[in-house]
Design a protein around this motif. Structure first.
Motif, PDB file in Angstrom:
ATOM      1  N   SER A   1       0.813  -1.220   0.000  1.00 50.49           N
ATOM      2  CA  SER A   1       0.000   0.000   0.000  1.00 50.49           C
ATOM      3  C   SER A   1       0.842   1.263   0.000  1.00 50.49           C
ATOM      4  O   SER A   1       0.331   2.353  -0.318  1.00 50.49           O
ATOM      5  CB  SER A   1      -0.949   0.005   1.202  1.00 50.49           C
ATOM      6  N   THR A   2       2.121   1.178   0.353  1.00 54.25           N
ATOM      7  CA  THR A   2       2.987   2.362   0.331  1.00 54.25           C
ATOM      8  C   THR A   2       3.838   2.444  -0.928  1.00 54.25           C
ATOM      9  O   THR A   2       4.597   3.398  -1.087  1.00 54.25           O
ATOM     10  CB  THR A   2       3.920   2.384   1.558  1.00 54.25           C
ATOM     11  N   LEU A   3       3.721   1.480  -1.827  1.00 46.20           N
ATOM     12  CA  LEU A   3       4.504   1.534  -3.062  1.00 46.20           C
ATOM     13  C   LEU A   3       4.243   2.806  -3.877  1.00 46.20           C
ATOM     14  O   LEU A   3       5.183   3.354  -4.465  1.00 46.20           O
ATOM     15  CB  LEU A   3       4.230   0.301  -3.924  1.00 46.20           C
ATOM     16  N   PRO A   4       2.974   3.292  -3.978  1.00 51.45           N
ATOM     17  CA  PRO A   4       2.788   4.548  -4.716  1.00 51.45           C
ATOM     18  C   PRO A   4       3.635   5.688  -4.171  1.00 51.45           C
ATOM     19  O   PRO A   4       4.163   6.496  -4.945  1.00 51.45           O
ATOM     20  CB  PRO A   4       1.289   4.825  -4.534  1.00 51.45           C
TER      21      PRO A   4
ATOM     22  N   GLY B   1      -5.167   2.468  -3.281  1.00 53.18           N
ATOM     23  CA  GLY B   1      -4.772   1.194  -2.690  1.00 53.18           C
ATOM     24  C   GLY B   1      -5.073   0.011  -3.586  1.00 53.18           C
ATOM     25  O   GLY B   1      -4.316  -0.962  -3.628  1.00 53.18           O
ATOM     26  N   PHE B   2      -6.159   0.092  -4.347  1.00 48.46           N
ATOM     27  CA  PHE B   2      -6.553  -1.020  -5.205  1.00 48.46           C
ATOM     28  C   PHE B   2      -5.738  -1.064  -6.494  1.00 48.46           C
ATOM     29  O   PHE B   2      -5.836  -2.017  -7.250  1.00 48.46           O
ATOM     30  CB  PHE B   2      -8.051  -0.939  -5.497  1.00 48.46           C
TER      31      PHE B   2
ATOM     32  N   SER C   1      -2.430  -0.743  -6.041  1.00 51.87           N
ATOM     33  CA  SER C   1      -1.148  -1.208  -5.523  1.00 51.87           C
ATOM     34  C   SER C   1      -1.227  -2.535  -4.784  1.00 51.87           C
ATOM     35  O   SER C   1      -0.235  -3.272  -4.731  1.00 51.87           O
ATOM     36  CB  SER C   1      -0.552  -0.154  -4.576  1.00 51.87           C
ATOM     37  N   LEU C   2      -2.385  -2.856  -4.204  1.00 52.50           N
ATOM     38  CA  LEU C   2      -2.486  -4.124  -3.481  1.00 52.50           C
ATOM     39  C   LEU C   2      -2.310  -5.289  -4.452  1.00 52.50           C
ATOM     40  O   LEU C   2      -2.859  -5.279  -5.548  1.00 52.50           O
ATOM     41  CB  LEU C   2      -3.842  -4.227  -2.780  1.00 52.50           C
ATOM     42  N   PRO C   3      -1.559  -6.304  -4.055  1.00 56.93           N
ATOM     43  CA  PRO C   3      -1.295  -7.417  -4.976  1.00 56.93           C
ATOM     44  C   PRO C   3      -2.555  -8.215  -5.287  1.00 56.93           C
ATOM     45  O   PRO C   3      -3.532  -8.202  -4.531  1.00 56.93           O
ATOM     46  CB  PRO C   3      -0.278  -8.269  -4.208  1.00 56.93           C
ATOM     47  N   LEU C   4      -2.510  -8.910  -6.413  1.00 61.95           N
ATOM     48  CA  LEU C   4      -3.680  -9.669  -6.857  1.00 61.95           C
ATOM     49  C   LEU C   4      -4.107 -10.695  -5.817  1.00 61.95           C
ATOM     50  O   LEU C   4      -5.298 -10.908  -5.597  1.00 61.95           O
ATOM     51  CB  LEU C   4      -3.366 -10.365  -8.183  1.00 61.95           C
ATOM     52  N   LYS C   5      -3.142 -11.325  -5.147  1.00 58.77           N
ATOM     53  CA  LYS C   5      -3.495 -12.354  -4.166  1.00 58.77           C
ATOM     54  C   LYS C   5      -4.321 -11.771  -3.021  1.00 58.77           C
ATOM     55  O   LYS C   5      -5.210 -12.433  -2.490  1.00 58.77           O
ATOM     56  CB  LYS C   5      -2.237 -13.032  -3.619  1.00 58.77           C
ATOM     57  N   GLN C   6      -4.052 -10.511  -2.663  1.00 56.56           N
ATOM     58  CA  GLN C   6      -4.861  -9.880  -1.623  1.00 56.56           C
ATOM     59  C   GLN C   6      -6.258  -9.563  -2.137  1.00 56.56           C
ATOM     60  O   GLN C   6      -7.259  -9.822  -1.463  1.00 56.56           O
ATOM     61  CB  GLN C   6      -4.168  -8.603  -1.138  1.00 56.56           C
ATOM     62  N   GLN C   7      -6.333  -9.001  -3.331  1.00 57.79           N
ATOM     63  CA  GLN C   7      -7.627  -8.580  -3.849  1.00 57.79           C
ATOM     64  C   GLN C   7      -8.529  -9.773  -4.143  1.00 57.79           C
ATOM     65  O   GLN C   7      -9.743  -9.701  -3.950  1.00 57.79           O
ATOM     66  CB  GLN C   7      -7.433  -7.714  -5.098  1.00 57.79           C
ATOM     67  N   LEU C   8      -7.978 -10.879  -4.596  1.00 55.63           N
ATOM     68  CA  LEU C   8      -8.788 -12.080  -4.828  1.00 55.63           C
ATOM     69  C   LEU C   8      -9.444 -12.536  -3.529  1.00 55.63           C
ATOM     70  O   LEU C   8     -10.627 -12.899  -3.503  1.00 55.63           O
ATOM     71  CB  LEU C   8      -7.926 -13.195  -5.408  1.00 55.63           C
ATOM     72  N   ASN C   9      -8.695 -12.518  -2.456  1.00 52.39           N
ATOM     73  CA  ASN C   9      -9.255 -12.912  -1.161  1.00 52.39           C
ATOM     74  C   ASN C   9     -10.327 -11.931  -0.698  1.00 52.39           C
ATOM     75  O   ASN C   9     -11.347 -12.328  -0.122  1.00 52.39           O
ATOM     76  CB  ASN C   9      -8.133 -13.005  -0.121  1.00 52.39           C
TER      77      ASN C   9
ATOM     78  N   SER D   1     -16.640  -0.377  -7.412  1.00 51.92           N
ATOM     79  CA  SER D   1     -15.652   0.436  -8.122  1.00 51.92           C
ATOM     80  C   SER D   1     -14.243  -0.010  -7.780  1.00 51.92           C
ATOM     81  O   SER D   1     -13.357  -0.049  -8.648  1.00 51.92           O
ATOM     82  CB  SER D   1     -15.844   1.917  -7.770  1.00 51.92           C
ATOM     83  N   SER D   2     -14.015  -0.363  -6.506  1.00 54.74           N
ATOM     84  CA  SER D   2     -12.685  -0.836  -6.115  1.00 54.74           C
ATOM     85  C   SER D   2     -12.357  -2.157  -6.796  1.00 54.74           C
ATOM     86  O   SER D   2     -11.208  -2.393  -7.197  1.00 54.74           O
ATOM     87  CB  SER D   2     -12.615  -0.986  -4.595  1.00 54.74           C
ATOM     88  N   ILE D   3     -13.360  -3.023  -6.941  1.00 60.64           N
ATOM     89  CA  ILE D   3     -13.139  -4.286  -7.642  1.00 60.64           C
ATOM     90  C   ILE D   3     -12.786  -4.016  -9.103  1.00 60.64           C
ATOM     91  O   ILE D   3     -11.865  -4.633  -9.665  1.00 60.64           O
ATOM     92  CB  ILE D   3     -14.384  -5.175  -7.536  1.00 60.64           C
ATOM     93  N   ALA D   4     -13.498  -3.072  -9.734  1.00 64.80           N
ATOM     94  CA  ALA D   4     -13.220  -2.734 -11.127  1.00 64.80           C
ATOM     95  C   ALA D   4     -11.806  -2.185 -11.283  1.00 64.80           C
ATOM     96  O   ALA D   4     -11.085  -2.544 -12.233  1.00 64.80           O
ATOM     97  CB  ALA D   4     -14.247  -1.720 -11.631  1.00 64.80           C
ATOM     98  N   VAL D   5     -11.376  -1.335 -10.357  1.00 64.14           N
ATOM     99  CA  VAL D   5     -10.028  -0.779 -10.408  1.00 64.14           C
ATOM    100  C   VAL D   5      -8.991  -1.893 -10.239  1.00 64.14           C
ATOM    101  O   VAL D   5      -7.971  -1.931 -10.943  1.00 64.14           O
ATOM    102  CB  VAL D   5      -9.852   0.299  -9.327  1.00 64.14           C
ATOM    103  N   GLY D   6      -9.237  -2.815  -9.310  1.00 66.10           N
ATOM    104  CA  GLY D   6      -8.306  -3.926  -9.104  1.00 66.10           C
ATOM    105  C   GLY D   6      -8.198  -4.821 -10.316  1.00 66.10           C
ATOM    106  O   GLY D   6      -7.104  -5.269 -10.688  1.00 66.10           O
TER     107      GLY D   6
END
Length: 743
Positions: free
Chosen positions: A211-214, A306-307, A309-317, A672-677
């Motif tokens: 989340s701090t990568l940006p 955040g969405f 930068s968060l990795p795919l494995k986090q967003q899938l969960n 919207s966050s899902i769409a961005v991810g």
């Protein structure tokens, strides 16, 4: 890891599996990278270290007069505004990217608007101007240090909030000794854990803190090779300007853009009963309105980067968790679980059995503890079913967090610790930091001793109603949970809310003492929160090559400075607005809802023996810890029985957390966050990695900065933060009711 699979695309070279369970060990230097059209696909921490974040270190100064002055000034801005908005009906935090941009502008102005020392003929004046950084380039390390000082200014917020609750609901103000020593202890008690756990939670490449990568990417793009990166900086400026211009519409002119629901629009002419159901399921643009199913928001202040930068494995969960959340919330409410239909669908308030709001002060005596006779007369409070589900899933997540980390990452943790002890950690950023002297462990130990003694004095004096042994238990509970939280946050860029565990333990060991519950939970949770925060900042320091000792000293300084500002603002507002803050409704300018909620939670858990014990109305909530602890074991067993499951990036702690995390507030941003991810992590990262690596984090930071600037301005100009509000005239895009035109 699964067997490598072929890809039909001729432009793709793939030599390893897709995202799965990733440990903390680093990948080999060659042979494990996916390339698309010659550009590497960022999949894990090793890819971030090698391809996304530069290991460049120019050796420039970090701790300078300019960095300290700017850090101090923006700590005041950040902490004062954050504290101010805890008393507002519209909550707002100053984002790290916003502060980062303001510091950059001020630093560049300092460099350009002051005379350089070499233009002065007097040696003594050259030395003075050199110390003042007059006319000298504003370097990346100065920028990072100043920004992180400002960001750390809110570490002590939790302790100050307790003092506000005491003043408001218990009609008592702590002494100056308690205020100083308690704030010092609560603000810094968790730093020692981050220091001890550095080999596990900071050094390895897989500890990315996504989340701090940006911020990290923005730091480097603003300072490294500015001529080469001019094109990217121009795009950053345009993106921020467009985000700022757009934000005026969903935030002020057309709030309907903040929650577009086709279903709510279609139900506008339907009977009231039908519209209520549609609102519960599809409404979400207003707080506590509904679940927001298929309700899309175009308001970036809620979506945020955040969405991206968060990795795919986090967003899938998280997506799996949201699916469970929709089914569970509706099932509980419409099946009248815990008498759900007697109360609002979503609300964090406490209620009487007849559905009226519960008055917490009606069961307290003059000492701020539960009066059993009054409680017998009033009866135990009720919670909404959605709140109970939120509490339950929080416990599921806490239980799953511990066993998941032990089962799936235990070996990697041992290896990382061994590598750190022998200085064999292969991460290039860790290797680059070996040139700087590490912070001795006795620094962390000495700080902890000072914090411990300060807290002990506060509790022995008795003002907190928390006995000294309870204070020790609080610290131990936090210390046991913190390593798991830090580890998960580093790997996934997101954490598990553990504050409820602290409140639950406090309720068990200190029944009938809501004030003790508040202090217990604050000390316990702050150990966890500060360990995560400091580890996060230490990782940013590792990426940007800030000397270890500078990071330690400036974080302590910023934390204490911000706590002082927070306390001053709190006492002023509570003294001047006490009557309004005690009003459940408040006004459009001031609201005590945050502190009312804190007190309500303390009351509830102080009644844990009646409400959550065997035979209690909500006994399932504490059992969630045991149920959650079993979930990773079942996951591991299924992986042993069907090996292909091991390649799936399932994390039952994150799934459990997102299955009940949003049990109140605005929900229109979820889809919207899902769409961005999906756009960022499933398409852009895999198909256009060149664009992703250059612009994904940079544009995300620009969008955050632009929207944050406008929200800040609007809050004071038209939202009433400085006094009288000026709402936009009512029209179809700004209706009197919910912005999404639900009931």
């Amino acid at each position: 890891m699964s067997k490598p699979r072929a890809d039909k695309s001729p432009d793709v070279v793939q030599t390893s599996s897709e995202d799965g369970h990733t440990g903390v060990t680093d990948s080999p230097e060659n042979g494990d990278t996916i390339y698309v059209n010659g550009h590497p696909v960022i999949r894990n921490g090793a890819d971030v270290s090698r391809f996304l974040v530069s290991d460049r270190d120019d050796g420039d100064a970090a701790l300078t007069f300019r960095s300290m002055v700017l850090g101090t000034a923006f700590t005041a801005l950040s902490s004062v505004i954050t504290m101010l908005y805890t008393f507002k009906p519209t909550q707002m935090q100053v984002s790290a990217v916003f502060i980062q941009l303001l510091v950059y502008i001020a630093g560049q102005a300092w460099a350009l608007a002051t005379p350089p020392p070499d233009r002065v003929k007097w040696p003594w004046l050259r030395r003075v101007l050199g110390f003042l950084n007059s006319g000298q380039p504003f370097g990346i390390k100065e920028h990072v240090v100043a920004s992180l000082i400002a960001s750390s200014g809110n570490n002590g917020l939790s302790g100050v909030e307790i003092y506000a609750v005491e003043r408001l609901f218990y009609d008592r103000a702590v002494s100056a000794t308690t205020a100083v020593l308690g704030t010092f202890s609560i603000s810094l008690c968790g730093f020692v854990l981050a220091g001890v756990l550095r080999p596990l939670i900071v050094y390895p490449a897989e500890m990315v803190y996504w989340s701090t990568l940006p911020q990290v990417v923005l730091y480097q793009n603003l300072h490294f090779d500015q001529r080469e990166n001019r094109s990217r900086l121009v795009k950053f400026g345009w993106a921020m300007a467009m985000a700022a211009a757009w934000q005026v519409f969903p935030a002020y002119v057309v709030p309907w853009f903040g929650g577009i629901s086709v279903f709510c629009l279609a139900s506008m002419g339907a009977p009231i009963a039908t519209r209520r159901v549609f609102t519960t399921v599809f409404g979400g643009a207003s707080p506590n309105e509904g679940l927001g199913l298929l309700n899309f928001s175009l308001d970036w202040q809620y979506i945020q980067s955040g969405f991206l930068s968060l990795p795919l494995k986090q967003q899938l969960n998280s997506w799996i968790g949201y699916g469970i959340w929709y089914v569970a919330m509706l099932g509980l409410y419409y099946n009248n679980a815990w008498g759900a239909k007697r109360f609002p669908f979503m609300s964090t308030s406490l209620f009487n059995g007849n559905g009226t709001r519960f008055n917490t002060t009606s069961i307290l005596n003059g000492e701020g503890t539960i009066d059993q006779d009054r409680l017998d007369a009033v009866g135990l409070p009720y919670m909404t079913a959605t709140t109970v589900w939120g509490y339950l899933t929080a416990n599921l997540a806490i239980g799953a967090l511990i066993t998941h980390v032990l089962i799936f990452y235990g070996k990697d943790m041992a290896l990382a610790w061994k590598q750190a002890r022998t200085r064999a950690q292969p991460d290039p950023h860790y290797r680059a930091m070996l040139r700087y002297n590490e912070v001795p462990m006795w620094w962390y130990a000495a700080l902890f001793v000072l914090c411990f003694v300060a807290g002990l004095v506060v509790n022995v004096k008795g003002e907190t109603t928390l006995p000294a042994w309870g204070y020790v238990v609080a610290l131990l509970v936090g210390a046991c949970i913190a390593p798991f939280s830090c580890f998960l946050y580093g790997l996934y860029g997101t954490g598990i809310g553990t504050n409820q565990l602290s409140k639950m333990v406090a309720g068990a060991v200190h029944p009938g003492r809501p004030l003790a519950n508040l202090y217990f939970a604050s000390w316990s949770h702050q150990v966890i929160l500060l360990a995560v925060n400091l580890a996060n900042w230490l990782k940013v320091g590792q990426y940007t090559k800030i000397p270890h000792r500078v990071m330690f000293g400036t974080q302590v300084y910023g934390t204490l400075l911000g706590a002082g500002f927070n306390y001053a603002v709190m006492t002023t507002i509570v003294s001047n607005q006490r009557r309004v803050l005690l009003d459940p409704a408040g006004t459009n300018i001031w609201s005590g809802s945050t502190y009312q909620s804190l007190n309500s939670q303390a009351i509830t858990w102080a009644l844990a023996g009646q409400m959550y014990a065997a035979g209690g109305r909500y006994v399932l909530v504490p059992l969630g810890l045991l149920i959650g602890a079993v979930l990773p074991v079942l996951h591991w067993a299924l992986g042993r029985a069907w090996p292909r499951i091991r390649a799936w990036p399932i994390n039952t702690a994150i799934v459990s957390s997102y299955a009940g995390q949003v049990y109140y507030g605005n929900t229109s941003w979820i889809w919207s966050s899902i769409a961005v991810g999906v756009l960022s992590q499933l398409w852009l990262r895999r198909r256009l990695p060149g664009i992703y690596n250059k612009y994904n984090y940079l544009i995300g930071a620009a969008l955050d900065g632009g929207s944050q600037i406008v929200i800040f301005v609007l809050s004071f100009a038209v939202f009433g933060a400085s006094g009288q509000g000026h709402p936009f005239p009512t029209w179809w895009g700004n209706p009197e009711g919910s912005p999404d035109h639900c009931l």
